[in-house]
Design a protein around this motif. Sequence first.
Motif, short mmCIF file in Angstrom:
data_model
loop_
_atom_site.label_atom_id
_atom_site.label_comp_id
_atom_site.label_asym_id
_atom_site.label_seq_id
_atom_site.Cartn_x
_atom_site.Cartn_y
_atom_site.Cartn_z
N TRP C 440 0.84 -1.19 0.00
CA TRP C 440 0.00 0.00 0.00
C TRP C 440 0.87 1.24 0.00
CZ3 TRP C 440 -4.54 1.62 -1.25
CH2 TRP C 440 -5.01 2.86 -0.79
N ASN C 441 0.59 2.14 -0.91
CA ASN C 441 1.32 3.40 -0.98
C ASN C 441 0.36 4.52 -0.57
OD1 ASN C 441 2.33 5.90 -1.94
ND2 ASN C 441 3.66 4.82 -3.40
N GLN C 442 0.57 5.06 0.62
CA GLN C 442 -0.38 6.02 1.18
C GLN C 442 -0.30 7.37 0.46
OE1 GLN C 442 -2.83 5.36 3.26
NE2 GLN C 442 -3.56 7.48 3.37
N GLN C 443 0.85 7.68 -0.15
CA GLN C 443 0.94 8.94 -0.89
C GLN C 443 0.12 8.86 -2.18
OE1 GLN C 443 3.99 7.73 0.62
NE2 GLN C 443 3.22 9.11 2.19
N GLN C 444 0.29 7.72 -2.87
CA GLN C 444 -0.38 7.58 -4.15
C GLN C 444 -1.76 6.93 -4.01
OE1 GLN C 444 1.16 9.52 -5.77
NE2 GLN C 444 2.73 8.65 -7.13
N LEU C 445 -2.10 6.47 -2.80
CA LEU C 445 -3.40 5.87 -2.53
C LEU C 445 -3.68 4.68 -3.45
CD1 LEU C 445 -5.52 9.09 -1.92
CD2 LEU C 445 -4.47 7.59 -0.21
N SER C 446 -2.73 3.78 -3.51
CA SER C 446 -2.93 2.58 -4.32
C SER C 446 -2.07 1.45 -3.78
CB SER C 446 -2.54 2.86 -5.77
OG SER C 446 -2.62 1.67 -6.55
N CYS C 459 9.37 -4.32 -12.31
CA CYS C 459 8.13 -3.56 -12.42
C CYS C 459 8.50 -2.13 -12.78
CB CYS C 459 7.36 -3.60 -11.11
SG CYS C 459 6.94 -5.28 -10.62
N VAL C 460 7.91 -1.64 -13.85
CA VAL C 460 8.28 -0.29 -14.27
C VAL C 460 7.05 0.55 -14.56
CG1 VAL C 460 10.47 -1.08 -15.24
CG2 VAL C 460 8.49 -0.90 -16.73
N GLY C 461 7.17 1.85 -14.31
CA GLY C 461 6.12 2.80 -14.65
C GLY C 461 5.02 2.84 -13.61
N ALA C 462 3.81 3.07 -14.08
CA ALA C 462 2.68 3.32 -13.18
C ALA C 462 2.36 2.13 -12.28
CB ALA C 462 1.45 3.71 -14.00
N ILE C 463 2.82 0.94 -12.65
CA ILE C 463 2.55 -0.23 -11.81
C ILE C 463 3.25 -0.08 -10.45
CG2 ILE C 463 4.51 -1.63 -12.60
CD1 ILE C 463 2.68 -4.04 -12.62
N THR C 464 4.28 0.80 -10.40
CA THR C 464 4.96 1.05 -9.13
C THR C 464 4.41 2.29 -8.43
OG1 THR C 464 6.67 2.46 -10.13
CG2 THR C 464 7.11 0.09 -10.06
N GLY C 465 3.35 2.88 -8.99
CA GLY C 465 2.75 4.04 -8.36
C GLY C 465 3.30 5.36 -8.89
N ARG C 466 4.06 5.32 -9.97
CA ARG C 466 4.58 6.56 -10.54
C ARG C 466 3.61 7.04 -11.62
NH1 ARG C 466 8.67 3.83 -8.56
NH2 ARG C 466 10.28 5.00 -7.45
N TRP C 467 2.75 7.97 -11.18
CA TRP C 467 1.71 8.41 -12.12
C TRP C 467 2.25 9.44 -13.11
CZ3 TRP C 467 -0.30 4.54 -10.25
CH2 TRP C 467 -0.94 4.41 -9.00
N GLU C 468 3.27 10.19 -12.70
CA GLU C 468 3.79 11.24 -13.57
C GLU C 468 4.72 10.63 -14.61
OE1 GLU C 468 2.69 14.41 -13.44
OE2 GLU C 468 1.34 13.49 -11.98
#
Lengths: 227, 97, 1005
Positions: C440-446, C459-468
Motif C-alpha cells: 500500500w502506498n499512502q501517498q499515491q493511494l494505491s 516492475c516499471v512505470g505506473a505499476i509502481t505508483g509513478r503516475w507522472e
Amino acid sequence: MPKQGFQPFMESPLHHFKLDAEAQARRADGRIWCNELPHLGYAVLRGDTAEAGFAQLVQQVTGLALPLQAGAVSQGPQGVLMWTSPDEWLLVSHRQRLADWTAQLDGGFAAQQLFAQTVDSSGGLTLAWLGGTEHITVLRHLGVYDFESIPLGHMVSTVLGKATVQVIRLDGDGVFVLFRRSFADYVWRLLRRAAQPYGFAVCQLEARGDHPLFAQLAAPRPSLILA
Amino acid sequence: MLVITCPYCQEAREEEEFSYAGEAYIARPAVPEEADDATWGDYVFHRKNPRGWHWEQWQHVAGCRKVFAVKRHTVTYEIAGSWTLADGKALYLKEQA
Amino acid sequence: MSGYRIHRPGERINRQKPVSFQFDNVQYKAFSGDTLASALLANGVRLIGRSFKYGRPRGIVGFGAEEPNALIQLETGAHTVPDLKATQVELYQGLLAGSTTGYPSLDFDLKGLLGKFGRFMPPGFYYKTFMEPVKAWPVYEKYIRKAAGYGHAPVLPDPESYDHLHHHIDVLVVGGGAAGLWAATLAGRAGLKTLLVDEQAEMGGWLLTERRSRIDGLSGMDWVSQRLAELASLPNVSVLPRTTAFALHDLNLVQAVELLQDHLPLTERNAALPRQRLHKIRAHQVILASGAIERPLVFGYNDVPGVMTAAAGHSYLNRYGVAVGREVLVQTQNDAAYEAALDLAQCGVKVMLADARQGGAAAWRQQALKSAGVELLLGHGIAKVLGDKSVSGAQLVKLDGRNNQVVGSGPRLSVDTVLSSGGLTSTVHLFCHNGGRPVWNQQQLSFVCPDEGRDNIACVGAITGRWELSEALGQTHAAVAALLLGHGRGSSGNAPSVASEEVAAPRAIFRLPDGKPEGHGAKAFVDYQNDVAAADIHTAIRENYRSIEHVKRYTALGFGTDQGKLSNINGFAIAAEALGKPIAEVGTTTYRPSYTPVTFGALAGPHVGETFDVRRYTAMHASHDARKAEYEVVGQWLRPWYFPKPGEDLHAAVNRECLATRNSVGVMDASTLGKIDVKGPDAREFLNRIYSNAWSKLDPGKCRYGLMLDENGMVMDDGVTACLADDHFHMTTTTGGAARVYSWLERWHQTEWPELKVRFTTTTDHWATVAVVGPDSRQVLQKLCTDIDFDKDAFKFMDGRSGTVAGLPARVFRISFSGELAYEINVDANYGRYMWEEVMKAGAAFNITPYGTETMHVLRAEKGFIIVGQDTDGSMSPNDLAMSWAVGMKKPFSFLGKRSLLRSHTAGDGRKQLVGLLPLDPKVVLAEGAQILSNTDDTVPAAMQGHVTSSYHSAFLGRSIAMAVLKDGSKREGDTVFVWAHGKSVPAQVVSSVFVDKEGVRQHA
C-alpha cells in the motif's frame, strides 16, 4: 524357405493418408512441406560404453561413431545413429542393411560376451520430414521444447501435443520427426493442423546421396525382409 | 509448470516431459520377512510430505527414461538441483547426517 | 443526444472509413478505429444494460478492460460470443451486438421493481429469502435465472480455430505504454530476444489519450511511432498488439492470448488462420509495465447512465473524437482529472469541476481550468446523482477539510454527464498471480508493486505508483539498466526527457459522504457488475465478516468479469473504515488468473476434434474398417468392439462371434497388448522379483502367465511372458497398463536393483498380433506355416515358436485368453494388415469369424479369467482372486508385494474375494457395478457385501453369468445373494468363477 505363393506387402504407419497421391514437387515458397519416409529400418541399440569393444564393434559394423553426448547424432552415407539415453541409441538405415547390421552386431556382442543387444523396432516407428520456412514455427505451435535451439546434428526427445516424439535436425533445411506407429495418425493430424496457417503440402522426397536419411530412399523398397 | 534439469540429457526441460516418481531414497527393508507389520507398513505407506525441501524422484519419460533425484522446495517450488540417483544419494545422506 | 462526435487532432479513428453496425436491432454508423463503446456513445446510446441484482439501468463507465457494465452479446448463432466488454470490441463493418441483460426488455426490467426495494435486498438476499420451502427452490431458480445473469453461451459448435505458440525468450515486456515501449527499446538495443505484448490494437497506453506531454521534444504519439519503428528494425524484438498477458505462473511462464481476427468482419476472416492464439511464454526476465487504471469515487446513484470515469471521458474525447456530454461535472480528489476537464472545456463542452480537496490542484492547473471557463467547486463532493435512465443533474455537499464528513449543503447542478476520478490503481495482477504481494502506498493511494520487483520480474512505470510520466520513464530507465547490467549487458541511451510538473497531493477519500448513515441515503455502488453498494460492505462487517476475503465472498465484491478493476480498492477502503483499520492492514483479496476472460477455444487450442486426444490405431485398422467393425476406446487405442453383420445388434453379433470361436475358429486383433523385450544375464532374476510367480525354471520356448503385484501386495497387471532364450524374454502386459508397467520396470531397476544386468525395450508398436482362436485354429496355422510343427505334443499349450508364417518371420505363442486352442502370431507391424488378411483367407474354409473386445470379454469370463482394472480395483490380492497358484512364496528373493501378503489385514478374514454368480433367472443379465446384499428385504442403508465386476449373456451356456467380488466369497459357494440395481434386487447363486471347461481340456486340445 517355401513361400507357398505368399506375397507379403508392407504398409507404413501413415499408409492410410495415401501421401504419395497428393505429393507434389517442393517449391521454394513459404509452405510447410512434409512427407513420410516409409519402411526404414530401426533398431534400438543397448550397451554399456564402459565395456571395452562395444563402441568399436558398433563403429566397425555400421561405420558410425557411437555418439556419447546427449542428443548427438552420428551420420554416415548409410544411416544415422542417435543418442537416446546413456545406454541406448537408435540406429536408422535401409531395412535390409539394418537387418544385416543387427545380425552382425548381435553376433559380435555374443562372441565378445558384451552386455549389449539390438531390438528391432522397424515395425513400430516411422519418420516424417518437415521442411519449409516455418517448420520450426510449426513445432513451436505443438511442443514446449525450445526447438529453435536444437543444434544441427542433434536429436531431442520431447512431447508434441500429447505424443512423445524425437525431433532430428541434421541441416537447416528441415527436421525429421520420429514417432511410434500407433501415434502416427495423431501426430500427422496435429502437424497438418498446426501447419495450416502457413500452407501445408505433402512433397515428394528425393533421394540425396549426400544425406544419411534421404539416401535410403534410393534403394529399392524391399518386399520382404527376413530377419 | 516446473523446469527440471535432466542430469542425463544435461538440459533444463519442461515438466511435461517428466513423470513424478515419488519420494527419493526410501530404503526397502533388506529382509522384508524380518520386518514387523509396523516397519513394513511404514515403508509401504508413510511418506515425509514435508513443507520445505524435499528429495524426490523424477523420470524423464519423454526423454531418456532415466530416473533421477531432484531436491525441490514444496512451498516455493524452487529446485536446488538434480542429480543421478547415486550422486544425489551421497548428498542426501550428508544432509541427513 | 448526450454524446456526439467532435474533431480532435490525433484521434485514432479513420473518418475516411465509415462503418455501420447494429446494436439491439438498431442500425448505427461509426468509424473504423472505434470500439463498440465509443461508437455507441457517439450515437448517443447510453442505456446498455440492466444491473445484475436490482435491474437498475446501466451505461458505459470505462473505456477498456475495467468496464463493469457494458457486457454485450456479439454476433449470433455459431459465432456468438457472450459478455464481451463493449469497450474492448473493435468495431467492424456489419458488426451485430446486443445487450445481455433486461428481462423482459432492456427498457423495462422486472428486477427494476426489486431495485426499488433495494434496501430489503442485503448481501445473501437470495439465500436468506428463498430458503423455505426447500422443494420450491427449483421454481424460484427458474425465474431468478431468467431475470439474472448476463449473456448466453453459444449452443452451436465453434466454426473457428485456435492455436498455441510457445516462446523461449530473454525478456517479456507486458504493456505497450510509455514505460513498456522504453523497456522493450532498451532490452532490444542490448540484443536480448524480446517480446512486447499489449492488449490494445494500438501501442501507446495512456499516451493514446493524453496529448499534452512531450517526450524528448516529441509529442507523445510521435515518440510512440519512433519507438515502434526502432523496435521493428530490431530482428531480436517482436511486438504483439491485441495480446493480453492474462496469467503469470512460476518461473516466468506467462500466458497471453492474441486476438488475431476478432476485429475483422466474419466474412473477411481467413479460415486458414486461427481466430485467437494462446502464447505460452517462458522468459528469463519479465518486465511488467501494465500501468494503472483510474477508479471512480463512490457516491449516491453513481451508477446512473452517464456517470463515467474521468479517464473514460478523456479517452473518448481524444482517442475517438466523442464528447460524452454537453454539460459535464467532473468530480475528483486528485490533479489528473483536471486534464480531462480542460480538454473537454477547450472543445466547447460546459464543464464544472468539484474537488474533494479544499485547496484543489496545483495552482497552475486551477489557473488553466479557470482560463478555459471551467467553474471550480473546491471542497465539494457529490451526495447523489439525479436522473433515472440518464444523468440529469447532481446534488453536491460541502465536505469537511480533514474528516470525511459533510459540513454543509452544496449546489444542485444541472448536468447530463458526471465524470469521477478517485485516483489511479496500479495494475498489479500479474505480479500477484503466483504469490507476489502488492504494497500500500499512502501517498499515491494505491496498492502498487514494490520498486525492486522480485526474482526475474521487474516492475516499471505506473505499476509502481509513478503516475507522472517523467517519474515513470526515469524509473523505467533505471530499473531496466540495472537489469541489463545483471545480464552482463549495458544500456544505450539516456532516459527520455519529460518536463516534470508540480502536483498537489490527492485526498484519501473513496466514499463521498452524503451526511446520512450508511444505508439510509442514495445507494452508492462500489462494484457495478455485482450490484455491491457501500452499505453492503458495512452490512457484511456488521454481520461479523472480518477478513477481506470473506467480505468479498459474502458481498460478491470483485467477482465479476471485470474482476474488480474499478471496485477493489474502493471496497477495501470502505471495509477498512468500517473495521477501523488502515487499508494496508486490511490488504487485498487474492489475484488469480485470468486478468481478463479467455475463451475456452484459445485454452484448448489445437486439442479439439480429431486432435483432442491421442487415438492409437493398430496396423490392421483398415481391415477392420472394411469389415464394418464397431469400435471402442481402450486406453487411447481404438479397438474393434464387435463386427456386426447386416441387421445385427451388439448382442446378436457377440453371440454369433462367441459360438463361432468356441465351435470352429475366431480371430482377434491383439496388437494393443503391451509388449516389452526383457534381456540380460539377470533377466530371469528380475522377473522373479517383479512377478509374484517363479521364473527360474521356465525353459526357452515356454510361456508363463505372470501376476504383477504392487508393494502393497495388490494385483496391478498381468500377462503372459515368453522365454526366447535363457537371458531373453518377450513380456506382454494389459493394453491399458503397458506404459505403466514399462515405467514400473525401469523404476525398480534403476532405483532399487541397478546391479542387475537387464534391459527393457518397448516393442508394443513393433509387433502386430493376430490371435487365432478355436478348435480349428491349428488347421488355419498349418495352412500358413510349414516350418513349425503344430502337433499337439510338439507345440503344447503355453509353448512359443519362431517360424515363417505366410512367408514372414513370426513369433507364434500357443496361449489362450478364451480357454480354447489358440495361437497368437506376431509379425513386424508393417506387415500387420497383410498377416490379418492371410489369416482370413486361410480360415475361410472354417468360417473364420473376426471378433472384438466384447466377445473377448465374454469368452474370458466364461473361463473366469480376470481383467485387471475391471475385476480388480487395486485392492485385490492374488488370494482374493483365488490365484495363490500364481504366487511363489518359496522364491528366495522377497518379490514385490510378498511381505504385504503376510500383513494381518491382507491375510485376514472379511476381505472381498472373486466369485462366480449365476442369476436364478438365467435370462437376467446382472448390472455391472451392482451392489450385493445378503438378504432380499435389506433396506437402505444396507450392509454391502460386494459388487458385480463382469456380467454377460453366455451364448455358449445359453444363460447369463457374472463375476463378482464378495465378502468372504471363497467360503460362500452355494449361497444365494441379492444383487441390487435400478430399484430391484435379483437373486443369484454364488458359484465357482470358472463356468466353461473347468478341467481345461479345450485349451490343451
